[in-house]
Design a protein around this motif. Structure first.
Motif, mmCIF file in Angstrom:
data_model
loop_
_atom_site.group_PDB
_atom_site.id
_atom_site.type_symbol
_atom_site.label_atom_id
_atom_site.label_comp_id
_atom_site.label_asym_id
_atom_site.label_seq_id
_atom_site.Cartn_x
_atom_site.Cartn_y
_atom_site.Cartn_z
ATOM 1 N N MET A 120 0.844 -1.206 0.000
ATOM 2 C CA MET A 120 0.000 0.000 0.000
ATOM 3 C C MET A 120 0.879 1.255 0.000
ATOM 4 N N ARG A 121 0.421 2.305 -0.683
ATOM 5 C CA ARG A 121 1.249 3.515 -0.737
ATOM 6 C C ARG A 121 1.291 4.216 0.629
ATOM 7 N N ASN A 122 2.232 5.153 0.722
ATOM 8 C CA ASN A 122 2.337 5.945 1.944
ATOM 9 C C ASN A 122 1.058 6.734 2.208
ATOM 10 N N ILE A 123 0.833 7.083 3.456
ATOM 11 C CA ILE A 123 -0.235 8.026 3.799
ATOM 12 C C ILE A 123 0.205 9.384 3.268
ATOM 13 N N ARG A 124 -0.701 10.064 2.588
ATOM 14 C CA ARG A 124 -0.314 11.378 2.040
ATOM 15 C C ARG A 124 -1.124 12.508 2.683
ATOM 16 N N ILE A 125 -0.389 13.490 3.161
ATOM 17 C CA ILE A 125 -1.015 14.697 3.720
ATOM 18 C C ILE A 125 -0.780 15.831 2.735
ATOM 19 N N ALA A 126 -1.852 16.419 2.230
ATOM 20 C CA ALA A 126 -1.710 17.582 1.340
ATOM 21 C C ALA A 126 -1.715 18.833 2.203
ATOM 22 N N LEU A 127 -0.705 19.633 1.984
ATOM 23 C CA LEU A 127 -0.513 20.800 2.855
ATOM 24 C C LEU A 127 -0.532 22.066 2.000
ATOM 25 N N THR A 128 -1.271 23.062 2.433
ATOM 26 C CA THR A 128 -1.360 24.309 1.667
ATOM 27 C C THR A 128 -0.061 25.103 1.800
ATOM 28 N N LYS A 129 0.526 25.384 0.645
ATOM 29 C CA LYS A 129 1.760 26.188 0.629
ATOM 30 C C LYS A 129 1.459 27.618 1.057
ATOM 31 N N GLY A 130 2.464 28.276 1.607
ATOM 32 C CA GLY A 130 2.305 29.698 1.943
ATOM 33 C C GLY A 130 1.801 29.908 3.345
ATOM 34 N N ARG A 131 0.800 30.788 3.458
ATOM 35 C CA ARG A 131 0.269 31.206 4.761
ATOM 36 C C ARG A 131 0.151 30.127 5.830
ATOM 37 N N LEU A 132 -0.424 28.966 5.480
ATOM 38 C CA LEU A 132 -0.685 27.938 6.490
ATOM 39 C C LEU A 132 0.489 26.983 6.678
ATOM 40 N N GLU A 133 1.450 27.073 5.777
ATOM 41 C CA GLU A 133 2.524 26.068 5.728
ATOM 42 C C GLU A 133 3.354 26.032 7.016
ATOM 43 N N HIS A 134 3.786 27.201 7.448
ATOM 44 C CA HIS A 134 4.671 27.296 8.591
ATOM 45 C C HIS A 134 4.025 26.700 9.851
ATOM 46 N N LYS A 135 2.787 27.111 10.089
ATOM 47 C CA LYS A 135 2.062 26.635 11.276
ATOM 48 C C LYS A 135 1.816 25.128 11.210
ATOM 49 N N THR A 136 1.568 24.629 10.012
ATOM 50 C CA THR A 136 1.318 23.195 9.875
ATOM 51 C C THR A 136 2.587 22.399 10.150
ATOM 52 N N VAL A 137 3.704 22.916 9.672
ATOM 53 C CA VAL A 137 4.981 22.239 9.922
ATOM 54 C C VAL A 137 5.272 22.243 11.431
ATOM 55 N N ASP A 138 5.006 23.361 12.096
ATOM 56 C CA ASP A 138 5.172 23.429 13.561
ATOM 57 C C ASP A 138 4.307 22.374 14.247
ATOM 58 N N LEU A 139 3.111 22.225 13.721
ATOM 59 C CA LEU A 139 2.169 21.263 14.308
ATOM 60 C C LEU A 139 2.692 19.839 14.146
ATOM 61 N N LEU A 140 3.224 19.530 12.978
ATOM 62 C CA LEU A 140 3.764 18.183 12.748
ATOM 63 C C LEU A 140 4.979 17.951 13.656
ATOM 64 N N GLU A 141 5.745 19.006 13.868
ATOM 65 C CA GLU A 141 6.904 18.902 14.758
ATOM 66 C C GLU A 141 6.444 18.623 16.189
ATOM 67 N N ALA A 142 5.387 19.317 16.598
ATOM 68 C CA ALA A 142 4.853 19.116 17.942
ATOM 69 C C ALA A 142 4.376 17.676 18.139
ATOM 70 N N LEU A 143 4.027 17.026 17.037
ATOM 71 C CA LEU A 143 3.595 15.630 17.124
ATOM 72 C C LEU A 143 4.778 14.672 17.209
ATOM 73 N N GLY A 144 5.981 15.235 17.128
ATOM 74 C CA GLY A 144 7.176 14.407 17.274
ATOM 75 C C GLY A 144 7.800 13.978 15.952
ATOM 76 N N TYR A 145 7.258 14.463 14.832
ATOM 77 C CA TYR A 145 7.840 14.083 13.538
ATOM 78 C C TYR A 145 9.097 14.894 13.248
ATOM 79 N N ASP A 146 10.006 14.272 12.507
ATOM 80 C CA ASP A 146 11.211 14.962 12.066
ATOM 81 C C ASP A 146 10.828 15.788 10.825
#
Ligand code: PRP
Length: 210
Positions: free
Chosen positions: A1-27
């Motif tokens: 099965m393929r990887n789980i894919r998260i589509a992320l909006t570039k720009g305005r929301l990108e930074h906050k979303t990356v912070d959120l993924l980091e807070a979840l413990g992802y590299d």
């Protein structure tokens, strides 16, 4: 099965979303140093992040080539589509507003009014609900130009800090709706890969509200 894919909006929301993924413990180093790469695998997981424009986040999730997406409510309201909107992530807060040149009143006089906007559907619905005929002109960006150039009587646009309006001699006449980042999910993915997706959705939701 393929990887789980998260589509992320570039720009305005990108930074906050990356912070959120980091807070979840992802590299998230791959996301912070992405260069021009558009699909980024999160090391040590079966998750990949797809970077796309807001409307395309919806398209990829709708078609099931991405399982979940993070996109602004503004784009959801404008485009609609068949997906589950599972959470308000609370960041990317701004509002939709009707704005006009300072000191003017959009509703004054009897002539047909013109609105310039990046969001024709939202604008159409907004004025239809007021039983008002309004001419709508689609603009692709920097909508604030339209009233300044006298192309339109007002704009319907997102206002975040209000700086763009202020610096261009415009002001909010009325608020149309509140906007923030939302988590969307492809219904078929959720059914088929529930075991993997549900915990991910729950943790994103939790981290967003901490
Ligand atoms: C958005 C919006 C306003 C501005 C509002 O444009 O269309 O122009 O941001 O933000 P503010 O209230 O903090 O000033 P965006 O930056 O997305 O660019 P665009 O209009 O060129 O698409």
């Amino acid at each position: 099965m393929r990887n789980i894919r998260i589509a992320l909006t570039k720009g305005r929301l990108e930074h906050k979303t990356v912070d959120l993924l980091e807070a979840l413990g992802y590299d998230v180093s791959v996301l912070r140093n992405k260069g021009r790469k558009l699909i980024l695998e999160i090391p040590g997981t079966n998750i990949e992040v797809v970077l796309a424009k807001a409307a395309d986040v919806i398209t990829y999730v709708e078609h099931g080539v991405c399982d979940i997406g993070i996109v602004g409510k503004d784009t959801i309201m404008e485009h609609g589509g068949s997906f589950f909107e599972v959470a308000d992530l609370g960041f990317g807060r701004c509002r939709f507003a009707l704005a006009v040149k300072k000191g003017t009143d959009f509703y004054s006089g009897y002539s047909e009014k013109t609105i310039a906007t990046k969001y024709p559907q939202i604008s159409r619905r907004y004025f239809a609900a007021k039983s008002m005929d309004v001419r709508i002109i689609k603009i692709e960006g920097s909508v604030e130009l339209a009233p300044l150039l006298e192309l339109s009587d007002g704009i319907v646009d997102i206002v975040e800090t209000g700086t763009t309006l202020r610096e261009n001699g415009l002001e909010v006449q009325e608020e149309v709706a509140d906007v923030s980042a939302r988590l969307i999910v492809n219904p078929a993915s959720l059914k088929i890969r529930k075991k993997e997706l549900q915990p991910l959705i729950d943790s994103i939701q939790q981290a967003a509200h901490q």
